[in-house]
Write a protein that holds these residues in place. Structure first.
Motif, PDB file in Angstrom:
ATOM      1  N   SER A 186       0.839  -1.197   0.000  1.00  0.00           N
ATOM      2  CA  SER A 186       0.000   0.000   0.000  1.00  0.00           C
ATOM      3  C   SER A 186       0.874   1.246   0.000  1.00  0.00           C
ATOM      4  O   SER A 186       2.092   1.171   0.165  1.00  0.00           O
ATOM      5  CB  SER A 186      -0.930   0.001   1.221  1.00  0.00           C
ATOM      6  OG  SER A 186      -0.173   0.014   2.422  1.00  0.00           O
ATOM      7  N   TYR A 199      -1.756  -0.812 -10.377  1.00  0.00           N
ATOM      8  CA  TYR A 199      -1.698  -0.299  -8.999  1.00  0.00           C
ATOM      9  C   TYR A 199      -2.640   0.900  -8.889  1.00  0.00           C
ATOM     10  O   TYR A 199      -2.355   1.995  -9.376  1.00  0.00           O
ATOM     11  CB  TYR A 199      -0.261   0.111  -8.675  1.00  0.00           C
ATOM     12  CG  TYR A 199       0.039   0.260  -7.202  1.00  0.00           C
ATOM     13  CD1 TYR A 199       0.323  -0.855  -6.422  1.00  0.00           C
ATOM     14  CD2 TYR A 199       0.055   1.512  -6.597  1.00  0.00           C
ATOM     15  CE1 TYR A 199       0.608  -0.726  -5.066  1.00  0.00           C
ATOM     16  CE2 TYR A 199       0.336   1.644  -5.247  1.00  0.00           C
ATOM     17  CZ  TYR A 199       0.618   0.533  -4.489  1.00  0.00           C
ATOM     18  OH  TYR A 199       0.906   0.658  -3.152  1.00  0.00           O
ATOM     19  N   ARG A 203      -4.916   2.121  -3.049  1.00  0.00           N
ATOM     20  CA  ARG A 203      -3.877   1.623  -2.147  1.00  0.00           C
ATOM     21  C   ARG A 203      -3.180   2.754  -1.395  1.00  0.00           C
ATOM     22  O   ARG A 203      -2.431   2.501  -0.450  1.00  0.00           O
ATOM     23  CB  ARG A 203      -2.847   0.797  -2.923  1.00  0.00           C
ATOM     24  CG  ARG A 203      -3.401  -0.523  -3.451  1.00  0.00           C
ATOM     25  CD  ARG A 203      -2.331  -1.356  -4.095  1.00  0.00           C
ATOM     26  NE  ARG A 203      -2.865  -2.566  -4.704  1.00  0.00           N
ATOM     27  CZ  ARG A 203      -2.827  -3.788  -4.157  1.00  0.00           C
ATOM     28  NH1 ARG A 203      -2.264  -3.941  -2.977  1.00  0.00           N
ATOM     29  NH2 ARG A 203      -3.320  -4.830  -4.786  1.00  0.00           N
ATOM     30  N   GLN A 210      -7.688   0.295   0.818  1.00  0.00           N
ATOM     31  CA  GLN A 210      -6.485  -0.485   0.506  1.00  0.00           C
ATOM     32  C   GLN A 210      -6.828  -1.970   0.370  1.00  0.00           C
ATOM     33  O   GLN A 210      -6.331  -2.648  -0.526  1.00  0.00           O
ATOM     34  CB  GLN A 210      -5.442  -0.282   1.599  1.00  0.00           C
ATOM     35  CG  GLN A 210      -4.789   1.096   1.578  1.00  0.00           C
ATOM     36  CD  GLN A 210      -3.891   1.333   2.780  1.00  0.00           C
ATOM     37  OE1 GLN A 210      -3.658   0.443   3.582  1.00  0.00           O
ATOM     38  NE2 GLN A 210      -3.394   2.553   2.919  1.00  0.00           N
ATOM     39  N   ALA A 213      -8.681  -2.552  -2.899  1.00  0.00           N
ATOM     40  CA  ALA A 213      -7.965  -2.151  -4.115  1.00  0.00           C
ATOM     41  C   ALA A 213      -7.915  -3.241  -5.185  1.00  0.00           C
ATOM     42  O   ALA A 213      -8.088  -2.941  -6.378  1.00  0.00           O
ATOM     43  CB  ALA A 213      -6.554  -1.679  -3.760  1.00  0.00           C
TER      44      ALA A 213
END
Length: 288
Positions: A186, A199, A203, A210, A213
């Motif tokens: 994260s 990504y 996060r 998070q 995600a």
């Protein structure tokens, strides 16, 4: 684990001063322990494999393995350790005593462990997988969970699992690769040059986002997957199960395939592990 207090009391009552309880350790320290230990004991009761056994062998450690772990196959095939039956603590104790007292046996097994480590190198293991995948000529995607090598230790990713994924990626059998980072990754990631990594900004927010995600990242990947393609999942886990069902339900012409290396047999019918196993059993194909 839940028995820590009991075994600590046991060691204290019997004044076992040569016993240490290290608890959870950083992966870099874990590798040091693998490299310096005389033998590694794999105690898993219900594991189709146990990738940590590969990690240990790669570090040169002979093995004592519960026969409830699929990885006991390496002990049987390469004679790189001993085994004991599930629940047989006397058998475990006897195996440990044999390696402590029989120097010739230990040296032979240690020698075999070095040979086994070479034979199970990810570069070798991926050859058969790559050949099967390459035989399918339509668009091939790979869904994995790796990070750049320099971050694997920081985020406690199995080196054996990571090296296997990277070896498959470098075999060039896939047209496109997507990686969903593990849940413990994260915040901002520095010095990352990895186009395969999906990504999301979730996060970098609170703990709840998070944890969610991978769901957003699955939708981002799903939008890029073409119909009438082949999607290869590295195992089925909490990280990719949403993407698996998105493809199954909304792009049924995309074949969902699973590369099975390390899963846990569910102990309850209603559990995430049971859902993962159901997904594996309903994949278009699997490679073990």
């Amino acid at each position: 684990g839940p028995y820590l207090g009991k075994v600590q009391d046991y060691a204290k009552k019997r004044q076992l001063s040569n016993v240490e309880f290290l608890g959870f350790v950083d992966i870099s320290k874990l590798i040091d322990l693998y490299e310096s230990c005389s033998v590694y004991v794999g105690c898993g009761n219900y594991e189709p494999w146990g990738m940590r056994l590969n990690d240990c062998l790669q570090c040169g450690a002979p093995l004592i393995v519960n026969r409830g772990m699929g990885g006991v196959k390496m002990v049987d095939e390469y004679n790189c350790g001993l085994s004991f039956n599930r629940g047989d603590y006397i058998g475990l104790a006897n195996a440990m005593e044999r390696l402590m007292t029989d120097k010739a046996l230990y040296l032979q097994i240690a020698k075999n462990a070095i040979y086994a480590a070479e034979e199970i190198r990810p570069e070798k293991a991926t050859v058969k997988y790559a050949a099967k995948i390459h035989s399918i000529k339509i668009m091939r995607y790979f869904i994995t969970n790796v990070l750049p090598h320099h971050l694997s230790g920081k985020y406690k990713i199995s080196y054996a699992a990571a090296n296997f994924s990277w070896a498959l990626i470098h075999s060039s059998v896939f047209d496109e690769v997507f990686s969903i980072a593990p849940l413990n990754v994260s915040g901002a990631i520095d010095d990352v040059d990895m186009p395969e990594l999906v990504y999301s900004d979730w996060r970098k927010r609170g703990k709840i986002l998070q944890k969610l995600a991978p769901i957003k990242e699955s939708f981002l990947i799903f939008r890029k997957i073409k119909r009438n393609s082949n999607v290869w999942f590295y195992n089925i886990s909490i990280l990719n199960i949403v993407l698996f069902f998105l493809c199954k339900w909304f792009k049924p012409s995309a074949h969902c395939n699973v590369i099975i290396l390390d899963i846990y047999i569910p102990k309850r019918k209603l559990s995430l592990e049971a859902l993962f196993l159901w997904a594996i059993n309903h994949a278009n194909s699997t490679i073990k």
